[in-house]
Scaffold this active site. Structure first.
Site, short mmCIF file in Angstrom:
data_model
loop_
_atom_site.label_atom_id
_atom_site.label_comp_id
_atom_site.label_asym_id
_atom_site.label_seq_id
_atom_site.Cartn_x
_atom_site.Cartn_y
_atom_site.Cartn_z
N THR A 29 -8.53 13.64 56.89
CA THR A 29 -8.37 13.35 55.41
C THR A 29 -9.98 13.61 55.15
OG1 THR A 29 -6.66 11.87 55.65
CG2 THR A 29 -7.97 11.94 53.50
N LEU A 30 -10.70 12.87 55.55
CA LEU A 30 -12.35 12.79 55.27
C LEU A 30 -12.86 14.06 55.57
CD1 LEU A 30 -13.53 9.40 55.81
CD2 LEU A 30 -13.60 10.47 53.62
N ASP A 53 -8.95 7.15 60.46
CA ASP A 53 -8.19 7.14 61.52
C ASP A 53 -8.26 8.44 62.46
OD1 ASP A 53 -5.83 6.20 63.07
OD2 ASP A 53 -4.56 7.64 61.81
N GLY A 68 -5.25 4.01 48.40
CA GLY A 68 -5.65 2.79 49.41
C GLY A 68 -7.06 2.33 49.25
N GLU A 97 -13.40 5.16 51.24
CA GLU A 97 -11.99 5.30 51.71
C GLU A 97 -11.79 3.94 52.39
OE1 GLU A 97 -9.47 6.66 52.11
OE2 GLU A 97 -9.43 8.56 53.02
N ASP A 101 -1.30 0.25 52.63
CA ASP A 101 0.04 0.12 52.64
C ASP A 101 1.04 0.65 53.82
OD1 ASP A 101 -0.06 3.18 52.26
OD2 ASP A 101 1.67 3.00 51.42
N LYS A 144 -11.06 3.39 62.75
CA LYS A 144 -10.34 3.34 64.05
C LYS A 144 -11.00 4.44 65.13
CE LYS A 144 -5.66 2.44 62.48
NZ LYS A 144 -4.55 2.96 62.48
P1 IMP Z 1 -6.73 10.10 58.59
O1 IMP Z 1 -6.83 11.49 58.00
O2 IMP Z 1 -6.17 10.32 60.11
O3 IMP Z 1 -8.14 9.93 58.84
O4 IMP Z 1 -6.29 9.05 57.77
C1 IMP Z 1 -6.78 8.66 56.67
C2 IMP Z 1 -5.80 7.96 55.80
O5 IMP Z 1 -4.23 7.71 56.28
C3 IMP Z 1 -6.43 6.77 55.11
O6 IMP Z 1 -7.10 6.97 54.03
C4 IMP Z 1 -4.96 5.75 54.99
O7 IMP Z 1 -4.63 6.13 53.52
C5 IMP Z 1 -4.11 6.11 56.08
N1 IMP Z 1 -4.08 5.29 57.25
C6 IMP Z 1 -4.65 5.68 58.43
N2 IMP Z 1 -4.42 4.77 59.13
C7 IMP Z 1 -3.69 3.36 58.64
C8 IMP Z 1 -3.27 2.11 58.84
O8 IMP Z 1 -3.56 1.72 59.69
N3 IMP Z 1 -2.77 1.49 58.00
C9 IMP Z 1 -2.50 2.24 56.47
N4 IMP Z 1 -3.00 3.52 56.23
C10 IMP Z 1 -3.67 3.99 57.36
MG MG Z 2 -6.66 6.51 51.89
#
Ligand code: IMP
Ligand code: MG
Length: 174
Positions: free
Chosen positions: A106-107, A102, A44, A98, A158, A130
């Site tokens: 992940t981070l 969200d 991404g 990144e 994506d 977000k």
């Molecule tokens: P997290 O671990 O929930 O913070 O998600 C991180 C990963 O989920 C990001 O690096 C994106 O690859 C994917 N992701 C989270 N939200 C979105 C979105 O709104 N659109 C597309 N990919 C997302």
């Molecule tokens: Mg990502």
């Protein structure tokens, strides 16, 4: 490809360019006199990292790691990190790049692995944030745009591998 969908434009190419310019300036000031290692999370963040790197004026190397937590438009809650070809970050000034934070899971996982590898410094730069969705206790040091809770595509982001090549960011309504 979803059979029926609507793309609602949210962040224009011009707005993206302005935010990336400004992040590049800020990072170049903060790391003045130092060397940087930008770690781009595949897939991404590729578009953003390529633009950002070209706005940074201090010497800058790029590394890549693969992390996956999303399936379609919902988070799986677990994170797959591929340690194949993991960059050597010991003693380096590292910024993880990144596409979006969200839940932050992940981070949070990535930072934990990275800190254990003894970098000189470690920061996070995310193009989108977000904050309303956060579950892990993590925040980015550099953020392009804060957004509400919608599913974003384009500029590298994506939905099941579609829409990454859109030059702007849109809300995907299914
Ligand atoms: P997290 O671990 O929930 O913070 O998600 C991180 C990963 O989920 C990001 O690096 C994106 O690859 C994917 N992701 C989270 N939200 C979105 C979105 O709104 N659109 C597309 N990919 C997302
Ligand atoms: Mg990502």
């Amino acid at each position: 490809m979803p059979t029926r969908y609507t793309l609602v434009p949210m962040i224009t190419e011009e707005q993206i360019r302005q935010r990336v310019d400004s992040l590049g300036r800020q990072i170049s000031e903060d790391y003045s006199g130092k060397e940087l290692l930008l770690i781009c999370t595949l897939k991404g963040a590729v578009t953003f990292a390529a633009d950002l790197a070209r706005r940074i004026t201090v010497p800058c190397e790029m590394g890549y790691i693969k992390a996956k937590s999303y399936d379609g438009s919902s988070t799986t809650g677990s994170v797959d990190i591929s340690f194949e070809d993991f960059p050597d970050i010991r003693g380096r000034n590292v910024i993880i790049v990144e596409d979006i934070i969200d839940t932050g899971i992940t981070l949070e996982r990535l930072s934990r692995h990275f800190k254990a590898m003894s970098p000189e410094s470690l920061k996070i730069c995310a193009f989108l944030d977000k904050p309303s969705r956060r579950k892990a206790d993590i925040s980015a040091d550099y953020v392009g745009c804060e957004i509400d809770d919608f599913f974003a595509v384009g500029y590298g982001l994506d939905y099941n591998e579609q829409f990454r090549s859109l030059p702007y960011i849109a809300e995907l309504v299914l």
